[in-house]
Design an enzyme around this catalytic site. Structure first.
Site, PDB file in Angstrom:
ATOM      1  N   SER A 136       0.707  -1.237  -0.102  1.00 38.78           N
ATOM      2  CA  SER A 136      -0.061   0.063  -0.175  1.00 38.78           C
ATOM      3  C   SER A 136       0.814   1.193   0.008  1.00 38.78           C
ATOM      4  O   SER A 136       1.828   1.250   0.659  1.00 38.78           O
ATOM      5  CB  SER A 136      -0.732  -0.036   1.303  1.00 38.78           C
ATOM      6  N   TYR A 160      -2.509   0.487  10.006  1.00 41.77           N
ATOM      7  CA  TYR A 160      -2.670  -0.133   8.686  1.00 41.77           C
ATOM      8  C   TYR A 160      -1.324  -0.082   8.113  1.00 41.77           C
ATOM      9  O   TYR A 160      -0.767  -1.229   7.431  1.00 41.77           O
ATOM     10  CB  TYR A 160      -4.008   0.225   8.021  1.00 41.77           C
ATOM     11  N   LYS A 164       1.616  -3.100   6.917  1.00 43.95           N
ATOM     12  CA  LYS A 164       2.097  -3.238   5.475  1.00 43.95           C
ATOM     13  C   LYS A 164       3.496  -3.089   5.240  1.00 43.95           C
ATOM     14  O   LYS A 164       4.045  -4.101   4.576  1.00 43.95           O
ATOM     15  CB  LYS A 164       1.136  -2.412   4.407  1.00 43.95           C
TER      16      LYS A 164
END
Length: 347
Positions: A136, A160, A164
């Site tokens: 991402s 988040y 990643k």
């Protein structure tokens, strides 16, 4: 026939990737927990690909979690017993809401990082050492008015994004330990939107959506009263955040090209930005959606949302040079295809 394991393969992005894989005559195994996806997507994939009696011979679905080590062992061993072992993995399974990750960080670390570790252990055990990882753009440090390259500073501002980056680091350590064995490509997504042109597959998150397009569709269809835009005082030309929106089918096709690369290349490790290289503000997307789909709806400005950045746009030149791929669809296509899916899904 080359066999590919797709984790999270019935989700928004995964289901579109499965369509592209099947159209390229790959044999596909899907594992999905269905936490944020729907088994009906399997039927939609079948309709799009126009398989009939032999459909089950091309795609196999397992409901389950990648943290389930026994399930993964069963999947790999069954493939070996069928004399058609898994050749590579496209790894998409994971939790993906920036907002939710701020509220529930431990769940994100357990699912996204620990789950990937279990998957990699299974891959290592069965000598499947080729993986395309769904990363991402949230791993990058926020910048203003500059395209993000693969060498831009890293600095996630949400759990988040941190998960990643942690998985990318894990994969990096893995290839350092066995540089002559693993082939790894991290695809750093920017903002996937749109839907399959058939209208049979689209983005339908469970619960209340957090991303722009699913909310936009609910507002335009009358399910929500108005669209909330988080901030009109960002350092951009119209005060709203700018993002690099990429059509989900362009993203799916990037995966196929990345897969082709790892299947035919010597061991390597590669990071690639997958975006269009063109930014659109939230207000520009809203106005384009209204114009293309000839609809009207209300929107209002709210305060900034934690975890957001003002400007996130890809420099995609490395992907264009390494992959046999380029984005073909524009923001009009994204708005039109998303609305077409929403219109058909309501019938």
């Amino acid at each position: 026939m080359t066999k590919i394991l797709v984790t999270g393969g019935l989700g928004f992005i995964g289901s579109h990737i499965c369509v592209s894989l099947l159209e390229k005559n790959y044999n596909v195994i899907v594992i999905d927990s269905l936490i944020n996806s729907d088994e009906d997507n399997l039927l939609s994939i079948k309709k799009i690909c126009k398989f009939s009696n032999n459909f089950s011979n091309h795609i196999t679905f397992f409901k389950g979690d990648i943290k389930d080590k026994e399930l993964l062992i069963n999947i790999f061993e069954s493939s070996i017993e069928d004399n058609n072992p898994i050749d590579a993995v496209i790894h998409l399974a994971g939790l993906k809401s920036v907002k939710e990750s701020v509220e529930q960080p431990l769940e994100y670390w357990e699912t996204n990082v620990f789950g990937t570790m279990i998957l990699l252990e299974a891959m290592k055990k069965y000598n499947c050492k080729k993986i395309v990882f769904s990363s991402s753009a949230t791993i990058y440090k926020p910048i203003i008015d500059e395209l993000i390259t693969e060498n831009s500073a890293l600095g996630p501002i949400s759990p988040y994004g941190s998960t990643k980056l942690a998985v990318e680091n894990m994969l990096g350590d893995l290839i350092k330990s066995k540089p002559n064995e693993w082939r790894i490509t991290n695809l750093r997504y920017f903002n996937p939107v749109g839907a399959h042109i058939s209208g049979l597959l689209g983005e339908n998150p469970k619960g209340r959506p957090n991303n722009l397009f699913p909310i936009l569709l609910k507002v335009a269809s009358g399910e929500y009263e108005k669209l909330s835009i988080f901030g009109n005082d960002w350092p951009t030309h119209d005060g709203t955040c700018i993002r690099d929106y990429i059509h989900v089918m362009d993203l799916a096709e990037a995966h196929i090209s990345a897969l082709d690369l790892i299947l035919k290349s010597s061991p390597f490790f590669l990071n690639l930005n997958i975006g269009t290289g063109k930014g659109k503000s939230v207000l520009e997307v809203v106005e384009t959606f209204k114009k293309v789909n000839r609809c009207e709806f209300k929107y209002a400005f709210n305060s900034r949302r934690e975890g957001d950045s003002p400007y996130v746009v890809a420099d995609n030149r490395l992907a264009l040079s390494k992959l046999d791929w380029k984005p073909k669809r524009n923001i009009d296509d994204m708005c039109r295809d998303a609305w077409n899916w929403k219109f058909k899904s309501k019938k």
